[in-house]
Motif scaffolding. Structure first.
Motif, PDB file in Angstrom:
ATOM      1  N   ASP A   1       0.860  -1.165   0.000  1.00 28.90           N
ATOM      2  CA  ASP A   1       0.000   0.000   0.000  1.00 28.90           C
ATOM      3  C   ASP A   1       0.910   1.231   0.000  1.00 28.90           C
ATOM      4  O   ASP A   1       2.130   1.110  -0.020  1.00 28.90           O
ATOM      5  CB  ASP A   1      -0.983  -0.005   1.174  1.00 28.90           C
ATOM      6  N   TYR A   2       0.356   2.405   0.044  1.00 24.35           N
ATOM      7  CA  TYR A   2       1.165   3.622  -0.061  1.00 24.35           C
ATOM      8  C   TYR A   2       1.948   3.852   1.229  1.00 24.35           C
ATOM      9  O   TYR A   2       1.363   3.890   2.311  1.00 24.35           O
ATOM     10  CB  TYR A   2       0.288   4.829  -0.379  1.00 24.35           C
ATOM     11  N   LEU A   3       3.253   4.004   1.075  1.00 19.96           N
ATOM     12  CA  LEU A   3       4.127   4.289   2.216  1.00 19.96           C
ATOM     13  C   LEU A   3       4.487   5.763   2.203  1.00 19.96           C
ATOM     14  O   LEU A   3       5.048   6.267   1.215  1.00 19.96           O
ATOM     15  CB  LEU A   3       5.405   3.442   2.140  1.00 19.96           C
ATOM     16  N   LEU A   4       4.176   6.438   3.278  1.00 21.19           N
ATOM     17  CA  LEU A   4       4.543   7.844   3.425  1.00 21.19           C
ATOM     18  C   LEU A   4       6.029   7.944   3.754  1.00 21.19           C
ATOM     19  O   LEU A   4       6.650   6.950   4.140  1.00 21.19           O
ATOM     20  CB  LEU A   4       3.708   8.479   4.540  1.00 21.19           C
ATOM     21  N   PRO A   5       6.621   9.132   3.610  1.00 27.87           N
ATOM     22  CA  PRO A   5       8.035   9.280   3.954  1.00 27.87           C
ATOM     23  C   PRO A   5       8.340   8.733   5.348  1.00 27.87           C
ATOM     24  O   PRO A   5       7.615   8.992   6.312  1.00 27.87           O
ATOM     25  CB  PRO A   5       8.251  10.795   3.886  1.00 27.87           C
ATOM     26  N   GLY A   6       9.391   7.909   5.422  1.00 28.88           N
ATOM     27  CA  GLY A   6       9.815   7.318   6.691  1.00 28.88           C
ATOM     28  C   GLY A   6       9.150   5.988   7.015  1.00 28.88           C
ATOM     29  O   GLY A   6       9.622   5.270   7.890  1.00 28.88           O
ATOM     30  N   GLN A   7       8.084   5.627   6.330  1.00 25.88           N
ATOM     31  CA  GLN A   7       7.414   4.356   6.608  1.00 25.88           C
ATOM     32  C   GLN A   7       8.124   3.213   5.900  1.00 25.88           C
ATOM     33  O   GLN A   7       8.833   3.415   4.911  1.00 25.88           O
ATOM     34  CB  GLN A   7       5.953   4.405   6.181  1.00 25.88           C
ATOM     35  N   SER A   8       7.896   1.988   6.410  1.00 25.47           N
ATOM     36  CA  SER A   8       8.544   0.815   5.825  1.00 25.47           C
ATOM     37  C   SER A   8       7.569  -0.355   5.735  1.00 25.47           C
ATOM     38  O   SER A   8       6.492  -0.334   6.343  1.00 25.47           O
ATOM     39  CB  SER A   8       9.774   0.421   6.646  1.00 25.47           C
ATOM     40  N   TYR A   9       7.991  -1.366   4.984  1.00 28.36           N
ATOM     41  CA  TYR A   9       7.190  -2.571   4.764  1.00 28.36           C
ATOM     42  C   TYR A   9       8.162  -3.731   4.604  1.00 28.36           C
ATOM     43  O   TYR A   9       9.168  -3.611   3.903  1.00 28.36           O
ATOM     44  CB  TYR A   9       6.332  -2.400   3.508  1.00 28.36           C
ATOM     45  N   THR A  10       7.860  -4.871   5.239  1.00 25.40           N
ATOM     46  CA  THR A  10       8.780  -6.013   5.244  1.00 25.40           C
ATOM     47  C   THR A  10       8.097  -7.269   4.727  1.00 25.40           C
ATOM     48  O   THR A  10       6.936  -7.534   5.050  1.00 25.40           O
ATOM     49  CB  THR A  10       9.304  -6.261   6.678  1.00 25.40           C
ATOM     50  N   VAL A  11       8.841  -8.037   3.919  1.00 28.59           N
ATOM     51  CA  VAL A  11       8.390  -9.326   3.393  1.00 28.59           C
ATOM     52  C   VAL A  11       9.496 -10.338   3.640  1.00 28.59           C
ATOM     53  O   VAL A  11      10.669 -10.042   3.419  1.00 28.59           O
ATOM     54  CB  VAL A  11       8.085  -9.247   1.880  1.00 28.59           C
TER      55      VAL A  11
END
Length: 179
Positions: free
Chosen positions: A106-116
């Motif tokens: 989904d949309y990540l704002l500045p500084g956000q992260s996502y892990t797989v």
């Protein structure tokens, strides 16, 4: 003859054994190696120029081992990005191992992260949803794979900049990382 001590833990007290066992478990957890997981993720930055005229994943090509995690971090101060698998579930052609689970951050704002965490060996292609047409794509190679160009049959179904943006599997296998 000794009288029993009341109110003190005796050697046979089950509470004492539980406490000692817990302490031993903590010691083992600190000493034994752990398999790679989300807490040991390899990082891929998502960024672009201040004007937004160019956008990218860094690295855009990455070699990892099965069971290893990848964390995408939006380092772009003025833009949102996604990490989205090329998969029919995401409205795109299949460009990852058939049995692997697709993802979409989904949309990540500045500084956000996502892990797989990547379990199945193979080649995984992904893109940034709002910037696919600008060529913001990446490729992750998991484990030992054939160096032949994968997914060439679906290149025509991608925006030209996206199809041209994937690093060669052979280069990823040789270098481990392509910026």
């Amino acid at each position: 003859m000794n009288a029993p001590l009341h109110g003190h833990a005796l050697p046979h007290d089950p509470r004492r054994r539980l406490l000692l066992a817990a302490g031993g478990g903590l010691l083992l957890a600190a000493v034994l190696p752990r398999p790679a997981g989300a807490d040991e993720a390899v990082e891929i930055g998502m960024s672009g120029t201040p004007s937004g005229s160019q956008v990218w994943f860094r690295p855009r090509g990455l070699l990892i081992r099965p069971g290893q995690a990848v964390r995408w971090v939006n380092r772009d101060a003025g833009n949102v990005h996604t990490s989205t698998a090329y998969h029919p579930a995401n409205g795109r052609p299949l460009r990852m191992p058939a049995g692997a689970k697709p993802w979409n951050s989904d949309y990540l704002l500045p500084g956000q992260s996502y892990t797989v965490v990547f379990e199945a060996p193979g080649v995984y292609d992904y893109f940034c949803l709002p910037h696919e047409h600008a060529g913001m794509v990446g490729r992750i190679v998991v484990g030992d794979v054939d160096a032949a160009p994968p997914y060439a049959d679906t290149d025509a179904r991608l925006p030209p900049a996206a199809a041209a943006g994937f690093p060669a599997v052979a280069a990823i296998l040789k270098q481990g990382r392509i910026d």
